[in-house]
Design a protein around this motif. Sequence first.
Motif, PDB file in Angstrom:
ATOM      1  N   TYR A  65      47.409  90.598  62.283  1.00 17.20           N
ATOM      2  CA  TYR A  65      48.184  89.358  62.217  1.00 17.20           C
ATOM      3  C   TYR A  65      48.438  88.919  60.779  1.00 17.20           C
ATOM      4  N   ALA A  66      47.399  88.918  59.960  1.00 20.59           N
ATOM      5  CA  ALA A  66      47.541  88.422  58.587  1.00 20.59           C
ATOM      6  C   ALA A  66      48.524  89.274  57.791  1.00 20.59           C
ATOM      7  N   GLU A  67      48.443  90.593  57.964  1.00 18.42           N
ATOM      8  CA  GLU A  67      49.347  91.471  57.217  1.00 18.42           C
ATOM      9  C   GLU A  67      50.793  91.283  57.660  1.00 18.42           C
ATOM     10  N   TRP A  68      51.017  91.152  58.967  1.00 17.13           N
ATOM     11  CA  TRP A  68      52.381  90.966  59.452  1.00 17.13           C
ATOM     12  C   TRP A  68      52.966  89.638  58.975  1.00 17.13           C
ATOM     13  N   LEU A  69      52.144  88.598  58.924  1.00 22.49           N
ATOM     14  CA  LEU A  69      52.627  87.275  58.521  1.00 22.49           C
ATOM     15  C   LEU A  69      52.676  87.086  57.008  1.00 22.49           C
ATOM     16  N   SER A  70      52.140  88.033  56.263  1.00 15.25           N
ATOM     17  CA  SER A  70      52.104  87.881  54.802  1.00 15.25           C
ATOM     18  C   SER A  70      53.515  87.695  54.259  1.00 15.25           C
ATOM     19  N   GLU A  71      53.613  87.000  53.160  1.00 17.86           N
ATOM     20  CA  GLU A  71      54.915  86.705  52.571  1.00 17.86           C
ATOM     21  C   GLU A  71      55.361  87.801  51.608  1.00 17.86           C
ATOM     22  N   SER A  72      54.810  88.978  51.769  1.00 21.44           N
ATOM     23  CA  SER A  72      55.191  90.118  50.946  1.00 21.44           C
ATOM     24  C   SER A  72      56.644  90.499  51.199  1.00 21.44           C
ATOM     25  N   GLU A  73      57.353  90.869  50.136  1.00 23.10           N
ATOM     26  CA  GLU A  73      58.736  91.305  50.267  1.00 23.10           C
ATOM     27  C   GLU A  73      58.818  92.674  50.949  1.00 23.10           C
ATOM     28  N   ARG A  74      57.740  93.444  50.887  1.00 23.94           N
ATOM     29  CA  ARG A  74      57.715  94.774  51.494  1.00 23.94           C
ATOM     30  C   ARG A  74      57.200  94.654  52.925  1.00 23.94           C
ATOM     31  N   PRO A  75      58.060  94.787  53.918  1.00 25.14           N
ATOM     32  CA  PRO A  75      57.634  94.591  55.315  1.00 25.14           C
ATOM     33  C   PRO A  75      56.674  95.682  55.772  1.00 25.14           C
ATOM     34  N   PRO A  76      55.579  95.327  56.443  1.00 22.95           N
ATOM     35  CA  PRO A  76      54.609  96.310  56.931  1.00 22.95           C
ATOM     36  C   PRO A  76      55.073  96.960  58.236  1.00 22.95           C
ATOM     37  N   LEU A  77      56.104  97.766  58.127  1.00 25.31           N
ATOM     38  CA  LEU A  77      56.696  98.374  59.322  1.00 25.31           C
ATOM     39  C   LEU A  77      55.763  99.376  59.992  1.00 25.31           C
ATOM     40  N   HIS A  78      54.725  99.809  59.284  1.00 27.20           N
ATOM     41  CA  HIS A  78      53.769 100.740  59.884  1.00 27.20           C
ATOM     42  C   HIS A  78      52.979 100.087  61.024  1.00 27.20           C
ATOM     43  N   LEU A  79      53.043  98.759  61.123  1.00 21.56           N
ATOM     44  CA  LEU A  79      52.334  98.067  62.197  1.00 21.56           C
ATOM     45  C   LEU A  79      53.102  98.101  63.520  1.00 21.56           C
ATOM     46  N   LEU A  80      54.351  98.520  63.473  1.00 23.71           N
ATOM     47  CA  LEU A  80      55.182  98.524  64.677  1.00 23.71           C
ATOM     48  C   LEU A  80      54.950  99.824  65.444  1.00 23.71           C
ATOM     49  N   ARG A  81      53.909  99.804  66.260  1.00 19.73           N
ATOM     50  CA  ARG A  81      53.517 100.983  67.019  1.00 19.73           C
ATOM     51  C   ARG A  81      53.640 100.731  68.521  1.00 19.73           C
ATOM     52  N   ILE A  82      53.750 101.823  69.276  1.00 22.45           N
ATOM     53  CA  ILE A  82      53.836 101.740  70.731  1.00 22.45           C
ATOM     54  C   ILE A  82      52.449 101.469  71.314  1.00 22.45           C
ATOM     55  N   LEU A  83      52.363 100.527  72.228  1.00 24.87           N
ATOM     56  CA  LEU A  83      51.109 100.227  72.897  1.00 24.87           C
ATOM     57  C   LEU A  83      50.662 101.417  73.735  1.00 24.87           C
ATOM     58  N   GLN A  84      49.397 101.785  73.644  1.00 25.82           N
ATOM     59  CA  GLN A  84      48.882 102.930  74.380  1.00 25.82           C
ATOM     60  C   GLN A  84      48.867 102.667  75.890  1.00 25.82           C
ATOM     61  N   ASP A  85      49.088 103.740  76.658  1.00 28.72           N
ATOM     62  CA  ASP A  85      49.119 103.625  78.120  1.00 28.72           C
ATOM     63  C   ASP A  85      47.875 102.950  78.684  1.00 28.72           C
ATOM     64  N   GLU A  86      46.706 103.334  78.158  1.00 25.01           N
ATOM     65  CA  GLU A  86      45.461 102.821  78.723  1.00 25.01           C
ATOM     66  C   GLU A  86      45.246 101.334  78.451  1.00 25.01           C
ATOM     67  N   ASP A  87      46.008 100.769  77.505  1.00 23.49           N
ATOM     68  CA  ASP A  87      45.864  99.344  77.179  1.00 23.49           C
ATOM     69  C   ASP A  87      46.830  98.459  77.959  1.00 23.49           C
ATOM     70  N   LEU A  88      47.836  99.048  78.569  1.00 27.42           N
ATOM     71  CA  LEU A  88      48.856  98.282  79.277  1.00 27.42           C
ATOM     72  C   LEU A  88      48.483  98.106  80.747  1.00 27.42           C
ATOM     73  N   VAL A  89      48.494  96.848  81.199  1.00 25.64           N
ATOM     74  CA  VAL A  89      48.216  96.523  82.602  1.00 25.64           C
ATOM     75  C   VAL A  89      49.519  96.038  83.233  1.00 25.64           C
ATOM     76  N   ILE A  90      49.901  96.646  84.335  1.00 23.92           N
ATOM     77  CA  ILE A  90      51.151  96.305  85.021  1.00 23.92           C
ATOM     78  C   ILE A  90      50.840  95.832  86.436  1.00 23.92           C
ATOM     79  N   ASP A  91      51.259  94.605  86.747  1.00 23.57           N
ATOM     80  CA  ASP A  91      51.027  94.048  88.076  1.00 23.57           C
ATOM     81  C   ASP A  91      52.345  93.570  88.667  1.00 23.57           C
ATOM     82  N   PRO A  92      52.655  93.941  89.913  1.00 22.57           N
ATOM     83  CA  PRO A  92      53.860  93.422  90.569  1.00 22.57           C
ATOM     84  C   PRO A  92      53.699  91.935  90.858  1.00 22.57           C
ATOM     85  N   ILE A  93      54.783  91.190  90.732  1.00 21.28           N
ATOM     86  CA  ILE A  93      54.768  89.761  91.042  1.00 21.28           C
ATOM     87  C   ILE A  93      55.348  89.583  92.437  1.00 21.28           C
ATOM     88  N   GLN A  94      54.578  88.938  93.305  1.00 24.43           N
ATOM     89  CA  GLN A  94      55.001  88.768  94.682  1.00 24.43           C
ATOM     90  C   GLN A  94      55.085  87.293  95.057  1.00 24.43           C
TER      91      GLN A  94
END
Length: 213
Positions: free
Chosen positions: A167-196
């Motif tokens: 969070y701190a690195e992404w919000l930093s006011e650095s002119e150089r954007p930390p694009l290395h933080l933009l990663r795909i969430l791993q399958d095992e971390d994603l929870v998907i539930d149908p809404i009924q």
Amino acid sequence: MCGRYEAGQKQKIAEAFHVSVTLNDSYFGANVECAPGSIQPVICMKDGERQIIEMRWGFKFPDRLAFNARSDKLTTSPFWKERLTQRCIIPASSMLEWKKTASGPKPKYRLSVKGRHVLGMAGLWGPWKNPKTGQWEDTFAIITDDPNTKMSEIHDRQAVILEPREYAEWLSESERPPLHLLRILQDEDLVIDPIQTEAGGVKTEPPQLGLFS
């Protein structure tokens, strides 16, 4: 893409992001859906400190509402490149998505991250003129990336979820954007539930986009 999400509980957001949340309670809580075009709480750096403020979700153009920013366009699109120094985090307890289908109902799902009550979606923000009022407003968009394997069964894009330590690195006011933080969430971390519905049927209504109040 990220079509809707739930902001979650105010106290949990305050604890997760170390901010003082004084916004109206109507923004927070269970089953409160945040839709494109609406005003929502967003975390950013202002006046040298981390703040949570109200922003409009989506940059309104004559022909579209740009409420998502593709990660692969951030350095090639002049519009997004100009906003890379104004990074923000959108707090959420979960994301909501509709599964693409060739025809018929579009099933709705709640997406969350295993073990987390609060998510931090990466975003960009900046001043933008409201086409209805002519007034300048702080406006944000959520960054999306390619889906992981589980998400690809529902949609071809998904919101970028930051790790709390990032969070701190992404919000930093650095002119150089930390694009290395933009990663795909791993399958095992994603929870998907149908809404009924209470009757047991899957809700099918898609989000209404492009509306400014």
